[in-house]
Design an enzyme around this catalytic site. Structure first.
Site, mmCIF file in Angstrom:
data_model
loop_
_atom_site.group_PDB
_atom_site.id
_atom_site.type_symbol
_atom_site.label_atom_id
_atom_site.label_comp_id
_atom_site.label_asym_id
_atom_site.label_seq_id
_atom_site.Cartn_x
_atom_site.Cartn_y
_atom_site.Cartn_z
ATOM 1 C CB SER A 196 -1.000 0.116 1.368
ATOM 2 O OG SER A 196 -1.468 1.140 1.390
ATOM 3 C CE1 TYR A 205 -3.935 -1.899 5.596
ATOM 4 C CE2 TYR A 205 -3.204 0.079 4.971
ATOM 5 C CZ TYR A 205 -3.852 -1.374 4.440
ATOM 6 O OH TYR A 205 -4.072 -1.521 3.324
HETATM 7 P P1 NDP Z 1 -11.433 -6.093 0.075
HETATM 8 O O1 NDP Z 1 -11.993 -5.937 1.304
HETATM 9 O O2 NDP Z 1 -12.233 -6.132 -1.024
HETATM 10 O O3 NDP Z 1 -10.680 -7.323 -0.118
HETATM 11 C C1 NDP Z 1 -9.849 -8.065 0.629
HETATM 12 C C2 NDP Z 1 -9.806 -9.488 0.544
HETATM 13 O O4 NDP Z 1 -9.005 -10.115 1.644
HETATM 14 C C3 NDP Z 1 -11.114 -10.216 0.411
HETATM 15 O O5 NDP Z 1 -11.037 -11.233 -0.586
HETATM 16 C C4 NDP Z 1 -11.407 -10.861 1.739
HETATM 17 O O6 NDP Z 1 -11.966 -12.086 1.667
HETATM 18 C C5 NDP Z 1 -9.682 -11.306 1.963
HETATM 19 N N1 NDP Z 1 -9.176 -11.411 3.332
HETATM 20 C C6 NDP Z 1 -9.419 -10.861 4.378
HETATM 21 N N2 NDP Z 1 -9.066 -11.607 5.649
HETATM 22 C C7 NDP Z 1 -8.799 -12.830 5.195
HETATM 23 C C8 NDP Z 1 -8.282 -13.924 5.482
HETATM 24 N N3 NDP Z 1 -7.875 -14.095 7.079
HETATM 25 N N4 NDP Z 1 -7.998 -15.172 4.860
HETATM 26 C C9 NDP Z 1 -8.050 -15.078 3.703
HETATM 27 N N5 NDP Z 1 -8.736 -14.080 2.990
HETATM 28 C C10 NDP Z 1 -8.878 -12.816 3.460
HETATM 29 O O7 NDP Z 1 -10.407 -5.101 -0.166
HETATM 30 P P2 NDP Z 1 -9.223 -4.668 -1.288
HETATM 31 O O8 NDP Z 1 -9.583 -5.361 -2.479
HETATM 32 O O9 NDP Z 1 -8.981 -3.184 -1.272
HETATM 33 O O10 NDP Z 1 -7.871 -5.249 -0.621
HETATM 34 C C11 NDP Z 1 -6.877 -5.962 -1.206
HETATM 35 C C12 NDP Z 1 -5.452 -5.545 -0.574
HETATM 36 O O11 NDP Z 1 -5.193 -4.380 -1.321
HETATM 37 C C13 NDP Z 1 -5.214 -5.642 0.610
HETATM 38 O O12 NDP Z 1 -4.068 -6.206 0.962
HETATM 39 C C14 NDP Z 1 -5.240 -4.052 0.685
HETATM 40 O O13 NDP Z 1 -4.440 -3.779 2.213
HETATM 41 C C15 NDP Z 1 -4.624 -3.465 -0.250
HETATM 42 N N6 NDP Z 1 -4.743 -2.089 -0.331
HETATM 43 C C16 NDP Z 1 -6.058 -1.613 -0.756
HETATM 44 C C17 NDP Z 1 -6.281 -0.271 -0.980
HETATM 45 C C18 NDP Z 1 -7.665 0.324 -1.030
HETATM 46 O O14 NDP Z 1 -7.739 1.603 -1.009
HETATM 47 N N7 NDP Z 1 -8.845 -0.552 -1.321
HETATM 48 C C19 NDP Z 1 -5.215 0.553 -0.850
HETATM 49 C C20 NDP Z 1 -3.894 0.079 -0.629
HETATM 50 C C21 NDP Z 1 -3.630 -1.361 -0.538
HETATM 51 P P3 NDP Z 1 -12.854 -12.896 2.807
HETATM 52 O O15 NDP Z 1 -13.480 -11.924 3.543
HETATM 53 O O16 NDP Z 1 -13.708 -13.461 1.731
HETATM 54 O O17 NDP Z 1 -11.854 -13.889 3.355
#
Ligand code: NDP
Length: 244
Positions: A139, A152
């Site tokens: 990020s 975070y």
């Molecule tokens: P979402 O919340 O849409 O996606 C997060 C994903 O992580 C989901 O598919 C969720 O699936 C999965 N997840 C969460 N906890 C677990 C777990 N314990 N085991 C397996 N899977 C897990 O958010 P984003 O698409 O935005 O996030 C994706 C990545 O991008 C993250 O690492 C985030 O930190 C990073 N990011 C996002 C930004 C933004 O502005 N959106 C900015 C910078 C970085 P499920 O709940 O089904 O397990």
């Protein structure tokens, strides 16, 4: 380069950046294993992957559980015949000021964003050497910490450090590593922020600008992955144009 023989595993593939990345990797020719906890959502993404003509494999897994990570990688290799691209994308962002924070939320972020990514990397490593590719989704918060993002950011700074150390260890083994550092992307990420005021403030900030869409980050991931073997794109920071 991605081709019809490539196999990718995407964590956090049930929504947001991970779901879109899975589909774009499939469009580029890769078969894709989809990992996250919500199996129903993974099945929907699998249909989108299969619509491109590539194979999809649903591997429900909680990446904070080491045995589930081990099984996730093993099932991918067994069912899809190998592993060429690991996208460590699963993450949670539980923003809180340190003074008000619930340490259980810190633990969740560390176990999902950092330890989960480290375990998945270690399990996948023997398969990724000699031309494979590791994509770690960090990020902008992995480079700059802000108010309420201290914990975070600590996980994402950790992702950056882990990836750079590993890059040096494995360069001679032909492993390519890419850190992806998104700015604001419209996804479900902010919906899980425990503090209502911070959650609403975060939502308002997203509404005030033309933020990135998951497809914008998926394109960056495909760009980094779809390079000739001697090219290693080590870091890509992608912000909305209006993000200061
Ligand atoms: P979402 O919340 O849409 O996606 C997060 C994903 O992580 C989901 O598919 C969720 O699936 C999965 N997840 C969460 N906890 C677990 C777990 N314990 N085991 C397996 N899977 C897990 O958010 P984003 O698409 O935005 O996030 C994706 C990545 O991008 C993250 O690492 C985030 O930190 C990073 N990011 C996002 C930004 C933004 O502005 N959106 C900015 C910078 C970085 P499920 O709940 O089904 O397990």
């Amino acid at each position: 380069m991605i081709d019809d023989d490539s196999v990718a595993l995407v964590t956090g593939a049930s929504s947001g950046i991970g779901a879109e990345t899975a589909v774009q990797l499939a469009e580029a020719g890769a078969d894709v294993a989809l990992a996250a906890r919500r199996e129903g959502r993974l099945r929907e993404v699998a249909e989108d992957v299969e619509a491109t003509g590539s194979e999809a494999l649903v591997v429900p897994a909680d990446v904070s559980e080491r045995d589930e990570v081990v099984r996730m990688v093993a099932d991918t290799v067994d069912e899809l015949g190998g592993l060429d691209i690991l996208v460590n994308n699963a993450g949670v962002m539980l923003l809180e000021a340190v003074a008000d924070a619930d340490p259980a939320d810190w633990r969740t972020m560390i176990e999902v964003n950092l330890t989960g990514l480290m375990n998945a990397t270690k399990e996948a490593l023997p398969h990724l050497r000699d031309g494979g590719h590791l994509i770690n989704v960090s990020s902008v918060a992995g480079r700059v910490a802000g108010e309420t993002s201290s914990a975070y950011s600590a996980t994402k700074f950790g992702v950056n450090a882990f990836t750079e150390g590993l890059r040096k260890e494995e360069a001679e083994n032909g492993l390519r590593t890419t850190l992806i550092e998104p700015g604001f992307v419209e996804t479900e990420l902010a919906e899980h922020i425990p503090d209502e005021e911070i959650r609403e403030g975060s939502k308002e900030m997203l509404e005030q600008m033309d933020v990135l869409q998951p497809a914008d980050i998926a394109r960056a991931i495909v760009y980094a992955t779809d390079q000739p073997e001697h090219v290693s794109v080590n870091e890509l920071m992608v912000r909305p144009t209006e993000q200061a």
